[in-house]
Design an enzyme around this catalytic site. Sequence first.
Site, short mmCIF file in Angstrom:
data_model
loop_
_atom_site.label_atom_id
_atom_site.label_comp_id
_atom_site.label_asym_id
_atom_site.label_seq_id
_atom_site.Cartn_x
_atom_site.Cartn_y
_atom_site.Cartn_z
N ASN A 51 0.84 -1.21 0.00
CA ASN A 51 0.00 0.00 0.00
C ASN A 51 0.87 1.25 0.00
O ASN A 51 0.39 2.35 0.28
CB ASN A 51 -0.89 0.02 1.25
CG ASN A 51 -1.78 -1.18 1.32
OD1 ASN A 51 -2.40 -1.57 0.34
ND2 ASN A 51 -1.85 -1.80 2.49
N HIS A 137 -13.79 -1.82 6.47
CA HIS A 137 -12.63 -2.50 7.05
C HIS A 137 -12.95 -3.09 8.43
O HIS A 137 -13.73 -2.52 9.19
CB HIS A 137 -11.51 -1.47 7.17
CG HIS A 137 -10.17 -2.03 7.49
ND1 HIS A 137 -9.68 -2.09 8.78
CD2 HIS A 137 -9.20 -2.54 6.70
CE1 HIS A 137 -8.47 -2.62 8.77
NE2 HIS A 137 -8.15 -2.89 7.51
N GLU A 189 -15.89 3.95 3.96
CA GLU A 189 -14.57 4.25 3.39
C GLU A 189 -14.78 5.09 2.15
O GLU A 189 -15.85 5.05 1.55
CB GLU A 189 -13.86 2.94 3.01
CG GLU A 189 -13.37 2.18 4.21
CD GLU A 189 -12.87 0.78 3.87
OE1 GLU A 189 -12.27 0.58 2.81
OE2 GLU A 189 -13.10 -0.11 4.70
N SER A 193 -10.91 -0.79 0.39
CA SER A 193 -9.57 -1.37 0.45
C SER A 193 -9.40 -2.65 -0.36
O SER A 193 -8.31 -2.93 -0.84
CB SER A 193 -9.18 -1.64 1.89
OG SER A 193 -10.06 -2.56 2.49
N ASP A 218 -13.39 7.03 6.23
CA ASP A 218 -12.05 6.46 6.36
C ASP A 218 -11.36 6.58 5.00
O ASP A 218 -11.74 5.92 4.04
CB ASP A 218 -12.18 4.99 6.79
CG ASP A 218 -10.83 4.31 6.98
OD1 ASP A 218 -9.79 4.94 6.66
OD2 ASP A 218 -10.80 3.15 7.44
N HIS A 221 -7.13 4.51 1.97
CA HIS A 221 -6.52 4.26 0.65
C HIS A 221 -6.65 5.44 -0.30
O HIS A 221 -6.46 5.28 -1.50
CB HIS A 221 -7.12 3.00 0.03
CG HIS A 221 -6.78 1.78 0.82
ND1 HIS A 221 -5.62 1.07 0.63
CD2 HIS A 221 -7.42 1.18 1.86
CE1 HIS A 221 -5.58 0.07 1.50
NE2 HIS A 221 -6.65 0.12 2.26
N LYS A 252 0.02 4.01 4.77
CA LYS A 252 -0.15 3.55 3.39
C LYS A 252 0.55 4.53 2.44
O LYS A 252 1.78 4.56 2.44
CB LYS A 252 -1.62 3.30 3.12
CG LYS A 252 -2.01 2.02 3.87
CD LYS A 252 -3.45 1.68 3.96
CE LYS A 252 -3.58 0.37 4.74
NZ LYS A 252 -4.90 0.15 5.31
#
Length: 413
Positions: A51, A137, A189, A193, A218, A221, A252
């Site tokens: 990542n 997640h 998110e 992910s 979130d 990523h 990440k």
Amino acid sequence: MTATQNFNETLREQLVEIRELGLYRELRKIGSPQSVRIEFDGRSYLNFSSNDYLGLANDPVLKEASIAAIEKYGAGAGASRLICGSLGPHHELESALAEFKGTESALSFSSGYTTALGTLCALLKNEDVVVLDKRVHACLVDAAKLSGAKIRVFAHNDLDNLEEILKWADQRSKSTSTARRSRTLIVTETMFSMDGDRAPLRELVELKEKYGAWLMLDEAHATGIFGSRRTGLAEECGVSDRVEIQMGTLGKALGAAGGYICGSRSLIDALVNQARSFIFSTAPAPVIAAAARSAIQFVRSKEGEARCRKLWANVDQWLRTETGSLSSQANEKVRSDQKPSVIIPILIGDESKAVEAAGALRERGIFIPAIRYPTVGRGQARLRVTVTASHAVDDIATLREALGFVTNVKFGR
Ligand SMILES: *Cc1c(COP(=O)(O)O)cnc(C)c1O
């Protein structure tokens, strides 16, 4: 049998079961820094699994900032933040985060995982409702459970389903007469992910405003790689200042470690006072805060912009290959949008077949692990390819060729 023998025997049986399901996992000792090439078992592999999207984990910029911080602040923080472990680098990181994200304030945690736990538990009580996207997640699921709030799950990116739940929560909070009005928090998110698709942020923000709910995003990523300032997808969608809680990780694209929350001063003060994972834990090593701060400075710079452009050029190159377009089509089943992403899931389905495919790639010198239950749903096993800015044009050609050779990988068809 002694108690200890019984203990070990019980665990062995548990492990046999895991193996039989094709779900056994073990650690690999990597003998090199995080990079496009990694070494283990005496061999070098082309890595499409990290990542470290901007290639910052082993970048000289972060290393120099780290060395300077070690020289000045030593190795360990020595205590929790609220005792005497709140060192210069932690505060400098938090100012940099708030400035980067354009929020009043920011707080860093030792990981993204503990950020989620601390934050949800500080804000929610039993009478509250937390509404999760089906594919969030594990740390957000665990945090929701630990908070004690009522958990409602909406189908992945399904706004109609979410609205039904919000209506119910709104009715419920109006009909209960307690001194403290019950809270509703939506958690999702921005860039998912394991699927590499995006949440419909504008629509989510409108919905939560319609029902007076709060929203936590979130950006694990997305931080560092989306938006013209590279702060994330909330920025790209123009909704940053309408989101109550912006979460992310420093481990990440930012190449360091730790998690963060950006938001209002009241939010941060509430967390400093009530987030147990923040309060009852030794402060992260000052070196890691210094590394994360230098990563933010790098991302904001012209070089950071160029690095990010290289990342997206690599993604484009992959999508232009036949295999790339094939994988996008096959993945319609798992992805609810087809926008470019640095996360490229190649759905296989069966757990053991995914492990076999990963093994065949390893024989060809390419490292892409099989992602299985419980990280994704049962029968949803996949190869999760991640492209980084550090990959060269040739690396992507090599990947394409190898995936073509792994003949039992039919891209889920
Ligand atoms: C990795 C990840 C986290 C956890 O962050 P860490 O800093 O690795 O603990 C949280 N949320 C999502 C979506 C992630 O992918």
